[in-house]
Design a protein around this motif. Structure first.
Motif, PDB file in Angstrom:
ATOM      1  N   ASN A 184     -11.311 -23.991   7.168  1.00 23.92           N
ATOM      2  CA  ASN A 184     -12.017 -23.759   5.909  1.00 23.92           C
ATOM      3  C   ASN A 184     -11.378 -22.650   5.096  1.00 23.92           C
ATOM      4  O   ASN A 184     -11.269 -22.752   3.865  1.00 23.92           O
ATOM      5  N   LEU A 185     -10.964 -21.577   5.765  1.00 20.32           N
ATOM      6  CA  LEU A 185     -10.379 -20.445   5.046  1.00 20.32           C
ATOM      7  C   LEU A 185      -9.012 -20.802   4.475  1.00 20.32           C
ATOM      8  O   LEU A 185      -8.673 -20.406   3.357  1.00 20.32           O
ATOM      9  N   THR A 186      -8.207 -21.537   5.244  1.00 17.74           N
ATOM     10  CA  THR A 186      -6.861 -21.890   4.770  1.00 17.74           C
ATOM     11  C   THR A 186      -6.883 -23.065   3.798  1.00 17.74           C
ATOM     12  O   THR A 186      -6.005 -23.189   2.949  1.00 17.74           O
ATOM     13  N   GLY A 187      -7.902 -23.924   3.920  1.00 19.03           N
ATOM     14  CA  GLY A 187      -7.943 -25.110   3.067  1.00 19.03           C
ATOM     15  C   GLY A 187      -9.022 -25.067   2.013  1.00 19.03           C
ATOM     16  O   GLY A 187      -9.477 -26.118   1.534  1.00 19.03           O
ATOM     17  N   ILE A 188      -9.442 -23.866   1.613  1.00 23.66           N
ATOM     18  CA  ILE A 188     -10.561 -23.719   0.676  1.00 23.66           C
ATOM     19  C   ILE A 188     -10.289 -24.401  -0.669  1.00 23.66           C
ATOM     20  O   ILE A 188     -11.205 -24.973  -1.294  1.00 23.66           O
ATOM     21  N   ARG A 189      -9.028 -24.406  -1.111  1.00 25.73           N
ATOM     22  CA  ARG A 189      -8.716 -25.025  -2.404  1.00 25.73           C
ATOM     23  C   ARG A 189      -8.916 -26.536  -2.352  1.00 25.73           C
ATOM     24  O   ARG A 189      -9.476 -27.135  -3.272  1.00 25.73           O
ATOM     25  N   VAL A 190      -8.442 -27.143  -1.258  1.00 27.57           N
ATOM     26  CA  VAL A 190      -8.598 -28.594  -1.102  1.00 27.57           C
ATOM     27  C   VAL A 190     -10.078 -28.958  -0.972  1.00 27.57           C
ATOM     28  O   VAL A 190     -10.557 -29.936  -1.551  1.00 27.57           O
ATOM     29  N   ILE A 191     -10.801 -28.143  -0.200  1.00 25.86           N
ATOM     30  CA  ILE A 191     -12.235 -28.392   0.015  1.00 25.86           C
ATOM     31  C   ILE A 191     -12.987 -28.359  -1.318  1.00 25.86           C
ATOM     32  O   ILE A 191     -13.818 -29.229  -1.599  1.00 25.86           O
ATOM     33  N   ARG A 192     -12.685 -27.378  -2.138  1.00 24.11           N
ATOM     34  CA  ARG A 192     -13.360 -27.272  -3.433  1.00 24.11           C
ATOM     35  C   ARG A 192     -12.908 -28.379  -4.390  1.00 24.11           C
ATOM     36  O   ARG A 192     -13.720 -28.931  -5.146  1.00 24.11           O
ATOM     37  N   ALA A 193     -11.626 -28.702  -4.332  1.00 21.94           N
ATOM     38  CA  ALA A 193     -11.101 -29.729  -5.230  1.00 21.94           C
ATOM     39  C   ALA A 193     -11.757 -31.086  -4.975  1.00 21.94           C
ATOM     40  O   ALA A 193     -11.959 -31.879  -5.903  1.00 21.94           O
ATOM     41  N   PHE A 194     -12.073 -31.372  -3.721  1.00 28.60           N
ATOM     42  CA  PHE A 194     -12.686 -32.655  -3.365  1.00 28.60           C
ATOM     43  C   PHE A 194     -14.207 -32.550  -3.179  1.00 28.60           C
ATOM     44  O   PHE A 194     -14.828 -33.466  -2.631  1.00 28.60           O
ATOM     45  N   ASN A 195     -14.777 -31.415  -3.606  1.00 26.02           N
ATOM     46  CA  ASN A 195     -16.234 -31.228  -3.510  1.00 26.02           C
ATOM     47  C   ASN A 195     -16.762 -31.475  -2.099  1.00 26.02           C
ATOM     48  O   ASN A 195     -17.747 -32.198  -1.896  1.00 26.02           O
ATOM     49  N   LYS A 196     -16.080 -30.900  -1.120  1.00 28.59           N
ATOM     50  CA  LYS A 196     -16.454 -31.094   0.283  1.00 28.59           C
ATOM     51  C   LYS A 196     -17.109 -29.847   0.888  1.00 28.59           C
ATOM     52  O   LYS A 196     -17.151 -29.705   2.110  1.00 28.59           O
TER      53      LYS A 196
END
Length: 575
Positions: free
Chosen positions: A198-210
């Protein structure tokens, strides 16, 4: 746990002195109830104030001596346990630093972090408690039992029954809690893994509304860890009240039967008071031992996990008979190389053969998953091939020391990775011999000077962890500068120009061509425009070499290459 004793050897003097002081502390605490018994039996009963004062002064001196021993012993124990933890962490870190990608993939990053921090901490606490409590509790328990028997043999039978019951409870707890503690450590790994992702992939998580999905995923792992921890905590919370209940029942029985014996004139009041204090010490010692048994299963589980790391054999290691390349030219040759990743059914590379020579640029192109980056990983010996051979100046890389092999290679990874520190420190990372002039020259070649100069402190500007305060293109240019500053004989560029615009890409490649014209250069690229002017282009398709030659040659006979080029560049641009 025996295998970890070597980490305590440098602190053996501290340990022996600490144990000696623990023994003196135990003696002082065992002697105090006996002195109190004498004061009651001979001082208070006879009204001898002088006797009471003399014994009282002796009690104060012994209590002060015991306190001094306890303080110094605690200090030495803390020094030993903290030193033990420091050395163990260093040992794990050194071991992990020498892991190949095989071992990293086996354990996982999150698990290795947990083992180096949380698991070592569990052992560190166990050592501290061991030096303080394991040494003291048996002395106190045995000594108190002996003193109780010496005061009144019959009354001591009550103590023996109570001790047997309490020790049985502690044993049952130990057997029940051990597998639960092992499960807890694995579930901590799981929580750390999800948190790290979650910490390293926060941008992807937010970009895909996950965000909500990731919250649920974390909640499941967190709840699982909590429930397992609660299970063992319920055992602990049940054990302590049971021990206290048995202790209180023991005191009631002692007072009841002791009162009867005093009434019959078979023992004195002071002896009963001393016995009650000794029983308190016995029960306190058992409580201390039970705390050890609470920690021991978890420490045991942590020790096994750490031992797994320390005992893991290296899949890739230096040969017993090392060959050396005296005058390094940098010729790389693949001969019928076949490679499959661990656990894979099919090879990712099959019967690959080519030769890359100094002074020439060798480019590798192909569709996604064709094995381009794998070739660079094999040259760096991150993995060992299954068949064939990889030669550097005619020497199989498996016969070279890994350190010597990598010392002649400048590597720019596909994903630019920077470390916390200054810009200069990141460029200097490739070699300790890099001067300030080399740093500036490398930055010029990588087209990084302009944006570095615009930063507040220039080359002394701080780079955040992972380079998050820089753009993708800036990070890639610094990664290129780091490789160039090394002045290597072989350069491996793994699709590292992808974040650069075409103008900057051209400038970087033009400057590189002049700077490293005598070195062997291998470029992995997705963009055909990046490698059209290469001296040799290797085309990969499904792990096989389907074409080798210049751009013009491949455009004539290699259909795979023509498809790649035509999908990226129009006929007008080619013309």
């Amino acid at each position: 746990m025996k295998k970890f004793l070597k980490f305590l050897k440098p602190y053996r003097t501290y340990i022996f002195v600490s144990l000696g002081l623990v023994f003196l502390q135990a003696l002082s605490e065992l002697y105090l109830p006996d002195l109190m018994s004498d004061i009651v039996n001979y001082g208070i009963v006879n009204g001898d104030i002088g006797y009471i004062l003399r014994k009282g002064e002796l009690m104060i001196l012994i209590a002060l001596g015991g306190t001094f021993a306890a303080v110094v012993s605690s200090y030495l124990s803390a020094q030993s346990s903290m030193g033990f933890g420091k050395m163990l962490r260093e040992e794990i870190f050194t071991k992990v630093e020498n892991f190949s990608l095989y071992e990293f993939n086996k354990f996982g990053t999150a698990s290795l972090i947990t083992r180096t921090t949380n698991d070592v901490n569990q052992l560190q606490i166990a050592v501290l408690m061991g030096l303080r409590m394991v040494a003291r509790a048996p002395l106190m328990a045995v000594g108190s039992i002996v003193m109780t028997v010496s005061k009144d043999t019959r009354l001591s039978l009550i103590v023996f029954v109570s001790v047997f019951v309490v020790l049985s409870l502690v044993y049952i707890f130990y057997k029940t809690a051990t597998p639960i503690f092992r499960a807890i450590q694995k579930k901590i790994d799981r929580v750390n893994l999800i948190l790290r992702e979650n910490l390293t992939g926060i941008r992807v998580i937010r970009a895909f509304n996950k965000i909500d999905y990731e919250k649920r995923r974390f909640d499941v792992a967190n709840r699982d860890l909590t429930e397992t921890s609660m299970k063992v905590n319920r055992l602990v919370s049940g054990l302590m009240p049971l021990i206290m209940l048995i202790s209180n029942l023991t005191f009631i029985a002692l007072i009841w039967f002791g009162g009867i014996r005093i009434d019959r004139g078979q023992m004195q009041v002071g002896d009963l008071m001393a016995i009650i204090q000794y029983v308190m010490q016995i029960m306190f010692s058992i409580v201390m031992l039970s705390m050890i048994f609470v920690m021991l299963p978890r420490a045991s589980a942590s020790a096994l996990r750490i031992q797994e790391v320390l005992d893991e054999p290296f899949k890739i290691k230096d040969p017993e008979k090392v060959e050396e390349i005296k005058d390094v030219k940098g010729v790389i040759e693949f001969k019928n190389v076949t490679f499959r990743y661990p656990g894979a059914e099919e090879p990712v590379l099959y019967d690959v053969s080519f030769k890359a020579e100094p002074g020439k640029v060798t480019a590798i192109i192909g569709s996604t998953g064709a094995g381009k980056s794998t070739i660079l990983n094999l040259i760096l010996r991150f993995y060992d091939i299954n068949e064939g051979s990889i030669l550097v100046d005619g020497v199989d890389i498996r016969n070279l020391k890994q350190e010597n092999l990598r010392s002649i290679i400048g590597y720019v990874p596909q994903k630019a990775l920077l470390f916390s520190g200054t810009v200069a420190e990141n460029i200097r990372f490739g070699s300790k011999n890099v001067t300030d002039e080399d740093i500036k020259r490398a930055a010029d070649i990588a087209q990084a000077t302009e944006f570095v100069s615009s930063m507040m402190n220039g080359f002394n500007s701080e780079v955040s962890q992972g380079g998050v305060n820089l753009s993708g293109g800036q990070k890639q240019r610094l990664a290129i500068a780091r490789a160039v500053a090394k002045k290597a004989r072989i350069y491996l560029f793994d699709d590292c120009f992808s974040a650069l615009d075409f103008k900057t890409d051209l400038k970087v490649r033009t400057a590189l061509k002049k700077e490293i014209k005598d070195a062997t250069v291998i470029i992995v690229a997705q963009r055909a425009a990046t490698i059209m002017n290469a001296d040799q282009i290797i085309v990969l398709h499904e792990g096989k070499v389907v074409g080798i030659g210049t751009h013009n040659e491949l455009m004539k006979y290699c259909d795979v290459y023509k498809d790649i080029v035509s999908s990226q560049i129009s006929e007008e641009e080619l013309a």
